[in-house]
Design a protein around this motif. Sequence first.
Motif, PDB file in Angstrom:
ATOM      1  N   LEU A  82      18.614  -0.926   9.618  1.00 12.29           N
ATOM      2  CA  LEU A  82      18.896  -0.004  10.721  1.00 12.29           C
ATOM      3  C   LEU A  82      17.877  -0.130  11.846  1.00 12.29           C
ATOM      4  CD1 LEU A  82      19.969   3.183   8.739  1.00 12.29           C
ATOM      5  CD2 LEU A  82      21.383   1.887  10.339  1.00 12.29           C
ATOM      6  N   GLY A  83      16.708  -0.691  11.526  1.00 13.74           N
ATOM      7  CA  GLY A  83      15.737  -0.938  12.580  1.00 13.74           C
ATOM      8  C   GLY A  83      14.461  -0.129  12.538  1.00 13.74           C
ATOM      9  N   PHE A  84      14.198   0.595  11.465  1.00 13.95           N
ATOM     10  CA  PHE A  84      12.924   1.305  11.372  1.00 13.95           C
ATOM     11  C   PHE A  84      11.781   0.291  11.326  1.00 13.95           C
ATOM     12  CE2 PHE A  84      15.789   4.622   9.873  1.00 13.95           C
ATOM     13  CZ  PHE A  84      15.262   5.748  10.494  1.00 13.95           C
ATOM     14  N   PRO A  85      10.665   0.563  11.989  1.00 18.24           N
ATOM     15  CA  PRO A  85       9.580  -0.424  12.044  1.00 18.24           C
ATOM     16  C   PRO A  85       8.678  -0.445  10.825  1.00 18.24           C
ATOM     17  CG  PRO A  85       8.976   1.490  13.336  1.00 18.24           C
ATOM     18  CD  PRO A  85      10.388   1.724  12.867  1.00 18.24           C
ATOM     19  N   ALA A  86       8.746   0.608  10.011  1.00 21.00           N
ATOM     20  CA  ALA A  86       7.895   0.697   8.815  1.00 21.00           C
ATOM     21  C   ALA A  86       8.538   1.666   7.840  1.00 21.00           C
ATOM     22  CB  ALA A  86       6.485   1.168   9.187  1.00 21.00           C
ATOM     23  N   LEU A  87       8.102   1.586   6.592  1.00 24.27           N
ATOM     24  CA  LEU A  87       8.636   2.441   5.538  1.00 24.27           C
ATOM     25  C   LEU A  87       7.506   3.188   4.839  1.00 24.27           C
ATOM     26  CD1 LEU A  87      11.146  -0.056   3.870  1.00 24.27           C
ATOM     27  CD2 LEU A  87      11.672   1.694   5.586  1.00 24.27           C
ATOM     28  N   GLU A 131      10.537  -6.907   4.546  1.00 20.49           N
ATOM     29  CA  GLU A 131       9.353  -7.489   5.169  1.00 20.49           C
ATOM     30  C   GLU A 131       8.524  -6.445   5.908  1.00 20.49           C
ATOM     31  OE1 GLU A 131      10.524 -10.716   7.654  1.00 20.49           O
ATOM     32  OE2 GLU A 131      11.355 -11.897   6.004  1.00 20.49           O
ATOM     33  N   LEU A 132       8.929  -5.186   5.859  1.00 17.06           N
ATOM     34  CA  LEU A 132       8.256  -4.139   6.617  1.00 17.06           C
ATOM     35  C   LEU A 132       6.968  -3.672   5.939  1.00 17.06           C
ATOM     36  CD1 LEU A 132      11.249  -1.856   7.666  1.00 17.06           C
ATOM     37  CD2 LEU A 132      10.149  -3.667   8.986  1.00 17.06           C
ATOM     38  N   PRO A 133       6.018  -3.176   6.731  1.00 13.40           N
ATOM     39  CA  PRO A 133       4.850  -2.532   6.130  1.00 13.40           C
ATOM     40  C   PRO A 133       5.264  -1.243   5.424  1.00 13.40           C
ATOM     41  CG  PRO A 133       4.820  -2.289   8.518  1.00 13.40           C
ATOM     42  CD  PRO A 133       5.946  -3.214   8.203  1.00 13.40           C
ATOM     43  N   VAL A 134       4.617  -0.957   4.299  1.00 12.42           N
ATOM     44  CA  VAL A 134       4.955   0.227   3.507  1.00 12.42           C
ATOM     45  C   VAL A 134       3.700   1.037   3.224  1.00 12.42           C
ATOM     46  CG1 VAL A 134       5.980   1.104   1.369  1.00 12.42           C
ATOM     47  CG2 VAL A 134       6.888  -0.987   2.420  1.00 12.42           C
ATOM     48  N   SER A 135       3.807   2.335   3.454  1.00 14.53           N
ATOM     49  CA  SER A 135       2.746   3.286   3.109  1.00 14.53           C
ATOM     50  C   SER A 135       3.252   4.164   1.974  1.00 14.53           C
ATOM     51  CB  SER A 135       2.390   4.143   4.328  1.00 14.53           C
ATOM     52  OG  SER A 135       1.372   5.067   4.030  1.00 14.53           O
ATOM     53  N   ALA A 136       2.360   4.561   1.086  1.00 14.09           N
ATOM     54  CA  ALA A 136       2.776   5.328  -0.088  1.00 14.09           C
ATOM     55  C   ALA A 136       2.278   6.763  -0.033  1.00 14.09           C
ATOM     56  CB  ALA A 136       2.259   4.668  -1.367  1.00 14.09           C
ATOM     57  N   ASP A 137       3.112   7.663  -0.518  1.00 13.79           N
ATOM     58  CA  ASP A 137       2.701   9.046  -0.775  1.00 13.79           C
ATOM     59  C   ASP A 137       1.928   9.023  -2.092  1.00 13.79           C
ATOM     60  OD1 ASP A 137       2.473  11.709  -1.504  1.00 13.79           O
ATOM     61  OD2 ASP A 137       4.496  12.252  -0.850  1.00 13.79           O
ATOM     62  N   LEU A 138       0.603   9.107  -2.001  1.00 16.32           N
ATOM     63  CA  LEU A 138      -0.257   9.009  -3.188  1.00 16.32           C
ATOM     64  C   LEU A 138      -0.668  10.384  -3.692  1.00 16.32           C
ATOM     65  CD1 LEU A 138      -2.428   5.965  -2.049  1.00 16.32           C
ATOM     66  CD2 LEU A 138      -0.445   5.964  -3.583  1.00 16.32           C
ATOM     67  N   GLU A 139       0.047  11.402  -3.250  1.00 19.98           N
ATOM     68  CA  GLU A 139      -0.171  12.784  -3.682  1.00 19.98           C
ATOM     69  C   GLU A 139      -1.654  13.148  -3.601  1.00 19.98           C
ATOM     70  OE1 GLU A 139       2.377  14.065  -6.910  1.00 19.98           O
ATOM     71  OE2 GLU A 139       3.466  12.161  -6.815  1.00 19.98           O
ATOM     72  N   HIS A 140      -2.259  13.659  -4.666  1.00 20.10           N
ATOM     73  CA  HIS A 140      -3.679  14.025  -4.592  1.00 20.10           C
ATOM     74  C   HIS A 140      -4.575  12.928  -5.165  1.00 20.10           C
ATOM     75  CE1 HIS A 140      -3.085  14.756  -8.753  1.00 20.10           C
ATOM     76  NE2 HIS A 140      -3.960  15.727  -8.929  1.00 20.10           N
ATOM     77  N   GLY A 141      -4.013  11.715  -5.159  1.00 24.38           N
ATOM     78  CA  GLY A 141      -4.782  10.585  -5.675  1.00 24.38           C
ATOM     79  C   GLY A 141      -4.643  10.408  -7.165  1.00 24.38           C
ATOM     80  N   PHE A 142      -3.781  11.233  -7.783  1.00 25.34           N
ATOM     81  CA  PHE A 142      -3.524  11.169  -9.229  1.00 25.34           C
ATOM     82  C   PHE A 142      -4.804  11.351 -10.034  1.00 25.34           C
ATOM     83  CE2 PHE A 142      -0.183   8.736  -7.095  1.00 25.34           C
ATOM     84  CZ  PHE A 142       0.926   9.458  -7.511  1.00 25.34           C
ATOM     85  N   GLY A 143      -5.593  12.307  -9.599  1.00 27.66           N
ATOM     86  CA  GLY A 143      -6.817  12.648 -10.315  1.00 27.66           C
ATOM     87  C   GLY A 143      -7.655  13.592  -9.490  1.00 27.66           C
ATOM     88  N   GLU A 144      -8.527  14.323 -10.139  1.00 23.83           N
ATOM     89  CA  GLU A 144      -9.303  15.334  -9.438  1.00 23.83           C
ATOM     90  C   GLU A 144     -10.591  14.794  -8.829  1.00 23.83           C
ATOM     91  OE1 GLU A 144     -10.004  18.804 -11.730  1.00 23.83           O
ATOM     92  OE2 GLU A 144      -7.880  19.223 -12.080  1.00 23.83           O
ATOM     93  N   THR A 145     -11.129  13.726  -9.377  1.00 31.69           N
ATOM     94  CA  THR A 145     -12.443  13.267  -8.948  1.00 31.69           C
ATOM     95  C   THR A 145     -12.339  12.248  -7.808  1.00 31.69           C
ATOM     96  OG1 THR A 145     -12.547  11.385 -10.462  1.00 31.69           O
ATOM     97  CG2 THR A 145     -13.217  13.542 -11.330  1.00 31.69           C
ATOM     98  N   PRO A 146     -13.393  12.114  -7.027  1.00 33.38           N
ATOM     99  CA  PRO A 146     -13.413  11.075  -5.996  1.00 33.38           C
ATOM    100  C   PRO A 146     -13.187   9.674  -6.563  1.00 33.38           C
ATOM    101  CG  PRO A 146     -15.137  12.671  -5.559  1.00 33.38           C
ATOM    102  CD  PRO A 146     -14.553  13.016  -6.904  1.00 33.38           C
ATOM    103  N   SER A 147     -13.696   9.408  -7.747  1.00 35.13           N
ATOM    104  CA  SER A 147     -13.501   8.078  -8.340  1.00 35.13           C
ATOM    105  C   SER A 147     -12.034   7.843  -8.676  1.00 35.13           C
ATOM    106  CB  SER A 147     -14.369   7.915  -9.593  1.00 35.13           C
ATOM    107  OG  SER A 147     -14.046   8.888 -10.563  1.00 35.13           O
ATOM    108  N   ASP A 148     -11.307   8.893  -9.074  1.00 36.71           N
ATOM    109  CA  ASP A 148      -9.863   8.764  -9.316  1.00 36.71           C
ATOM    110  C   ASP A 148      -9.148   8.351  -8.027  1.00 36.71           C
ATOM    111  OD1 ASP A 148      -9.958   9.589 -12.012  1.00 36.71           O
ATOM    112  OD2 ASP A 148      -9.831  11.697 -11.444  1.00 36.71           O
TER     113      ASP A 148
END
Length: 259
Positions: A37-42, A77-94
Amino acid sequence: MPTQQEKGALFQRLHAGPTFVIANAWDAGSAKMFAELGFPALATSSSAAAGVLGYRDGQLSRAQALAQATNVVAATELPVSADLEHGFGETPSDVMETIRLASKLGLVGGSIEDATGNPEQPLFPFERAVDRVQAAAEAVRSLTMPFVLTARCENYLHGKPDLDDTIRRLQAYERAGADVLFAPALPDLEAVRAVCSAVHKPVNFVVALRDRSFSVPALTDAGVRRISLGGSLYRAAMSMVHGAASEILGQGTFGYLQR
């Protein structure tokens, strides 16, 4: 097929302007359709990804979410960004590990939110939320590929409709290294304009809620640089399926074929 480096560079350039709409896909088929349809990214959507697998939003594991994102990445072939929620962990290292894994799978962007997933304490305290964004930004800097980090303030989705605190958090996330700022469910265009004028980095607005979604020209005028669609297209598709199936069971007709 463009390389991940090329897709990442393109995704970065898109945020330089003008305002663009990014479509949230939930599988390879929807990704292909939006690309054609022509979206530039997903992007992915946590609620749509969960719905496809029969879960509620927030119930997917990191492995499940990244597996679905990988399917979207491979579909076009489009660039894709992900919904990574809260990083799947509570700590900064997660959070850091989630960013690293996302990049390895071909994603060129991702969002980290300050919601905890715990109804008793729905939002991370300010300092801890900032530390998590800072960790995500540190992980991005360690990558060899471009990666656009979006930091989300979830106040309005979790019972804290406080614009001043929302702006305070977004400004702190910007200082911590986020590339894009995002506050879902802002109540009106005045609030959107206030957020956009309070930060220097691009602002994302999600079109997802009834009576809290505005036109592309209106959002552009308010200062929004990226417009995402969240789970709204998935919900629209499932609503049509629900209506068609209800017609079959309730009336014994197939009028949906004519629509």
